[in-house]
Design a protein around this motif. Sequence first.
Motif, PDB file in Angstrom:
ATOM      1  N   THR A  23       0.834  -1.200   0.000  1.00  0.00           N
ATOM      2  CA  THR A  23       0.000   0.000   0.000  1.00  0.00           C
ATOM      3  C   THR A  23       0.871   1.253   0.000  1.00  0.00           C
ATOM      4  OG1 THR A  23      -0.173  -0.004   2.415  1.00  0.00           O
ATOM      5  CG2 THR A  23      -1.937  -1.107   1.181  1.00  0.00           C
ATOM      6  N   ASN A  64      -2.430   7.605  -0.172  1.00  0.00           N
ATOM      7  CA  ASN A  64      -2.026   6.736   0.932  1.00  0.00           C
ATOM      8  C   ASN A  64      -3.071   5.653   1.189  1.00  0.00           C
ATOM      9  OD1 ASN A  64       0.084   8.480   1.083  1.00  0.00           O
ATOM     10  ND2 ASN A  64      -0.219   9.050   3.210  1.00  0.00           N
ATOM     11  N   GLY A  65      -2.591   4.434   1.344  1.00  0.00           N
ATOM     12  CA  GLY A  65      -3.470   3.303   1.624  1.00  0.00           C
ATOM     13  C   GLY A  65      -3.978   2.590   0.382  1.00  0.00           C
ATOM     14  N   LEU A  66      -3.828   3.190  -0.790  1.00  0.00           N
ATOM     15  CA  LEU A  66      -4.248   2.531  -2.031  1.00  0.00           C
ATOM     16  C   LEU A  66      -3.191   1.520  -2.457  1.00  0.00           C
ATOM     17  CD1 LEU A  66      -5.606   5.559  -4.111  1.00  0.00           C
ATOM     18  CD2 LEU A  66      -6.911   3.920  -2.755  1.00  0.00           C
ATOM     19  N   THR A  67      -3.565   0.599  -3.324  1.00  0.00           N
ATOM     20  CA  THR A  67      -2.629  -0.410  -3.799  1.00  0.00           C
ATOM     21  C   THR A  67      -1.481   0.231  -4.577  1.00  0.00           C
ATOM     22  OG1 THR A  67      -2.345  -2.414  -5.098  1.00  0.00           O
ATOM     23  CG2 THR A  67      -4.008  -0.875  -5.890  1.00  0.00           C
ATOM     24  N   TYR A 127       5.938   2.680  -0.688  1.00  0.00           N
ATOM     25  CA  TYR A 127       4.897   1.772  -0.201  1.00  0.00           C
ATOM     26  C   TYR A 127       5.412   0.900   0.934  1.00  0.00           C
ATOM     27  CZ  TYR A 127       7.254  -1.515  -3.387  1.00  0.00           C
ATOM     28  OH  TYR A 127       8.186  -2.287  -4.043  1.00  0.00           O
ATOM     29  N   TYR A 166       4.654  -2.989   2.843  1.00  0.00           N
ATOM     30  CA  TYR A 166       4.076  -4.314   2.616  1.00  0.00           C
ATOM     31  C   TYR A 166       4.437  -5.240   3.744  1.00  0.00           C
ATOM     32  CZ  TYR A 166       8.733  -5.531   0.863  1.00  0.00           C
ATOM     33  OH  TYR A 166      10.082  -5.749   0.745  1.00  0.00           O
TER      34      TYR A 166
END
Length: 159
Positions: free
Chosen positions: A84, A128-131, A157, A159
């Motif tokens: 993310t 932020n927080g999206l794939t 990101y 993970y």
Amino acid sequence: MRKLKRVLSFMLAAIMMISMSGMNVMAAEQQETREGYVEIALDNAASTYATNYYSKGLVVLNIATAGVSNECRITSGSVPDGATITKVELKGTKSTGSGTVYWYVEHEASGRVASKRFASPATFTEFNGLTADSAWVVWLEGDPWSTVRNGSIKVYYNY
């Protein structure tokens, strides 16, 4: 900063391994007295907190007379499953034009678009927080005859 994060991550992993080896001995001792306990494997615990980024160059973005530049589409490449976004940075050199220019960036997987007045770097937290596994579309809007060269996008990101 990245080296410091890696060193700290390595130290944390080493501490976890040392403490886990002690827990295994304790669990073996407790197994004799407790029946029906459940062992939880922590094989992937360290990767839960890993941080990374990918970076790609942009084509030259040029606003002619219509107030909107050409678009540049960038793919994410290979990112871990479940990664993310924590932030997105756009960089470039505004080489011509004296007027106001705005960065526009679209997270193609969600369709979310964000814009900021031109700065280099320009930091976006709207994603932020999206794939992190998504293509991106970047363009400019603003006064005619503005050009941005040597542009890049950097997507951070976890993970």
